[in-house]
Motif scaffolding. Structure first.
Motif, PDB file in Angstrom:
ATOM      1  N   THR A  84      41.410  46.371  52.172  1.00 44.69           N
ATOM      2  CA  THR A  84      41.166  46.157  50.752  1.00 44.69           C
ATOM      3  C   THR A  84      41.184  44.662  50.442  1.00 44.69           C
ATOM      4  N   PRO A  85      40.356  44.230  49.480  1.00 44.58           N
ATOM      5  CA  PRO A  85      40.383  42.804  49.128  1.00 44.58           C
ATOM      6  C   PRO A  85      41.724  42.376  48.541  1.00 44.58           C
ATOM      7  N   GLY A 109      37.708  52.574  52.570  1.00 45.24           N
ATOM      8  CA  GLY A 109      37.221  52.958  51.256  1.00 45.24           C
ATOM      9  C   GLY A 109      35.802  52.483  51.030  1.00 45.24           C
ATOM     10  N   ARG A 110      35.231  52.974  49.959  1.00 47.04           N
ATOM     11  CA  ARG A 110      33.912  52.550  49.465  1.00 47.04           C
ATOM     12  C   ARG A 110      33.976  52.555  47.939  1.00 47.04           C
ATOM     13  N   TYR A 111      32.850  52.337  47.297  1.00 44.07           N
ATOM     14  CA  TYR A 111      32.787  52.273  45.831  1.00 44.07           C
ATOM     15  C   TYR A 111      33.747  51.208  45.317  1.00 44.07           C
ATOM     16  N   GLU A 112      34.553  51.558  44.288  1.00 44.94           N
ATOM     17  CA  GLU A 112      35.488  50.563  43.734  1.00 44.94           C
ATOM     18  C   GLU A 112      36.858  50.677  44.395  1.00 44.94           C
ATOM     19  N   GLY A 113      36.951  51.518  45.416  1.00 43.59           N
ATOM     20  CA  GLY A 113      38.234  51.679  46.096  1.00 43.59           C
ATOM     21  C   GLY A 113      38.730  53.110  46.023  1.00 43.59           C
ATOM     22  N   LEU A 133      40.671  41.261  54.961  1.00 43.23           N
ATOM     23  CA  LEU A 133      40.104  40.465  56.047  1.00 43.23           C
ATOM     24  C   LEU A 133      39.978  39.010  55.631  1.00 43.23           C
ATOM     25  N   GLY A 134      39.833  38.754  54.366  1.00 38.90           N
ATOM     26  CA  GLY A 134      39.670  37.384  53.874  1.00 38.90           C
ATOM     27  C   GLY A 134      39.300  37.417  52.415  1.00 38.90           C
ATOM     28  N   TYR A 136      36.919  37.359  50.277  1.00 43.34           N
ATOM     29  CA  TYR A 136      35.546  37.629  49.897  1.00 43.34           C
ATOM     30  C   TYR A 136      35.419  39.140  49.778  1.00 43.34           C
ATOM     31  N   VAL A 137      34.380  39.576  49.086  1.00 43.27           N
ATOM     32  CA  VAL A 137      34.273  41.005  48.787  1.00 43.27           C
ATOM     33  C   VAL A 137      33.192  41.658  49.637  1.00 43.27           C
ATOM     34  N   GLY A 140      32.739  47.730  51.520  1.00 43.02           N
ATOM     35  CA  GLY A 140      33.632  48.817  51.909  1.00 43.02           C
ATOM     36  C   GLY A 140      34.538  48.338  53.022  1.00 43.02           C
ATOM     37  N   GLY A 141      35.417  49.234  53.466  1.00 38.04           N
ATOM     38  CA  GLY A 141      36.451  48.825  54.403  1.00 38.04           C
ATOM     39  C   GLY A 141      36.054  48.836  55.874  1.00 38.04           C
TER      40      GLY A 141
END
Ligand code: JFE
Length: 384
Positions: A84-85, A109-113, A133-134, A136-137, A140-141
């Motif tokens: 997740t971001p 995840g996908r979509y908004e989470g 991961l960093g 940036y958006v 998905g995961g």
């Protein structure tokens, strides 16, 4: 290690069969299992998302399919990773921690989470880590899960022969980025391999690489550099004659402390005149650090007839003591020792505990069997 991936895009994980991770799987070191979240839906449309409570754009992953999958996959000793971001940042330290786990479940995840209750509930199923991961958006995961997998799997003992080299190089070893690397041909499209790398002078190569690493780090990752080594990218430079007055002042400041710690004024560095400093600067390989123009650190080295690289006058400005700069100077003076040097030797006060601790941490050993000046001890280290 078992690695499970829960996703609505199982095809994303095809790369797991490729060389890197695939070899570890072939060796039986790891087992990858990919699960389609939609197989845990029970409506005609296999829905995994729904509208967000409280309103807003986009969709949210509904909890029920996730609940089923966690029930099926998790057990004692499972670590559940939600990429997740808004998670803790992924780095080499975290990769090393995850490499110790027996069972990782990546929830992608996908979509908004994913509905927050899934993450909260997962804590009843095992250890939960929310990892980014960093900054940036992604969409998905999955890509984050793959990157984490690659960083973790290469650390597993037995992978790529890393069982032998138990010391895995960490990212930014010594707090610096890697220096640039070159291979043949010596000239390519008008670009030459730096001459120093072809000189055969190992000390010069080491000093050049260190300098390059520092320059890169200063330019790209100043956050990694200790403030004490943040100046212009070449923090440790050879002393010049013009440094003598500041060296004299700095060494007096430093060795007054030593005099107090050792209850003795019988210390050469305390009594030297300006002319003495000018004189030894000519015969010792001396290096200095400046910060904002001010001379804040120094160290010197000299090769003895017996092949020992005599290290001395490690000095750090009072306000920067304890900052790690002394260790940086100690590492540097070892790195620039000439090839003929077979050992390092240095002296410090009997009661200079902080110095002795740093030297021992750097691999030096107290040598009671060797003679030292009154009130001093001698420490040595074999050259690697
Ligand atoms: C998911 C998404 C809405 C993200 C504000 C699931 N490091 C990292 N970057 N992006 C991710 C991880 C990531 C991980 C899982 C994800 C992105 N999205 C997309 C949707 C807001 C977002 O962040 C959905």
């Amino acid at each position: 290690m078992i690695l499970d991936y829960v996703t609505i895009f199982p095809d994303f994980f095809a790369p797991l069969d490729l060389s890197l991770a695939g070899k570890a799987a072939d060796k039986g070191l790891v087992e990858f299992r990919v699960h389609d979240l939609r197989t845990h839906t029970h409506d005609r449309h296999h829905r995994v998302d729904d509208t967000p409570y409280g309103g807003g754009a986009g969709m949210v992953m509904k909890p029920e399919p996730w609940g089923e999958v966690l029930d099926e996959l998790t057990g004692p000793g499972t670590t559940i990773v939600f990429t997740t971001p808004s998670g803790e940042p992924f780095d080499q330290r975290l990769a090393e921690e995850l490499a110790t786990r027996e069972h990782l479940v990546f929830a992608c995840g996908r979509y908004e989470g994913i509905d927050q209750r899934v993450i909260d509930h997962a804590r009843e199923h095992g250890e939960v880590r929310e990892i980014s991961l960093g900054d940036y958006v992604l969409n998905g995961g999955e890509v984050a899960a793959l990157a984490i997998t690659e960083a973790v799997v290469r650390l597993i003992p037995g992978f790529m022969g890393n069982a032998e080299s138990l010391v895995e190089e960490s990212h930014a070893e010594g707090g610096l980025l890697e220096y640039p690397v070159y291979t043949k041909p010596p000239e390519w499209r008008g670009h030459e391999v730096p001459a120093v790398l072809r000189s055969g002078d190992h000390a010069k190569v080491a000093a050049w690489r260190h300098d390059q690493a520092v320059r890169r780090t200063a330019a790209r990752r100043p956050d990694l550099l200790h403030p004490s080594v943040l100046d212009d990218g070449s923090p440790i430079v050879r002393a010049v004659a013009g440094d003598a007055p500041e060296l004299l002042v700095l060494q007096r400041a430093c060795w007054v402390q030593e005099a107090l710690a050792n209850d003795s004024l019988d210390i050469p560095a305390l009594h030297e005149s300006y002319d003495d400093v000018v004189a030894w600067l000519r015969v010792w390989d001396t290096w200095v650090v400046r910060r904002a123009g001010r001379l804040v650190g120094a160290v010197r080295g000299r090769l003895e007839d017996d092949g020992a690289w005599d290290i001395g006058r490690i000095m750090v400005a009072p306000d920067l003591q304890g900052s790690g700069l002394g260790r940086v100077l100690l590492d540097h003076i070892q790195a620039v020792a000439p090839e003929r040097a077979t050992s390092y030797v240095l002296f410090t006060g009997v009661a200079s505990e902080r110095n002795q601790r740093m030297y021992k941490k750097a691999g030096f050993r107290l040598r009671g069997d060797l003679t030292a000046p009154p009130g001093a001890v001698v420490l040595t280290k074999r050259r690697a």
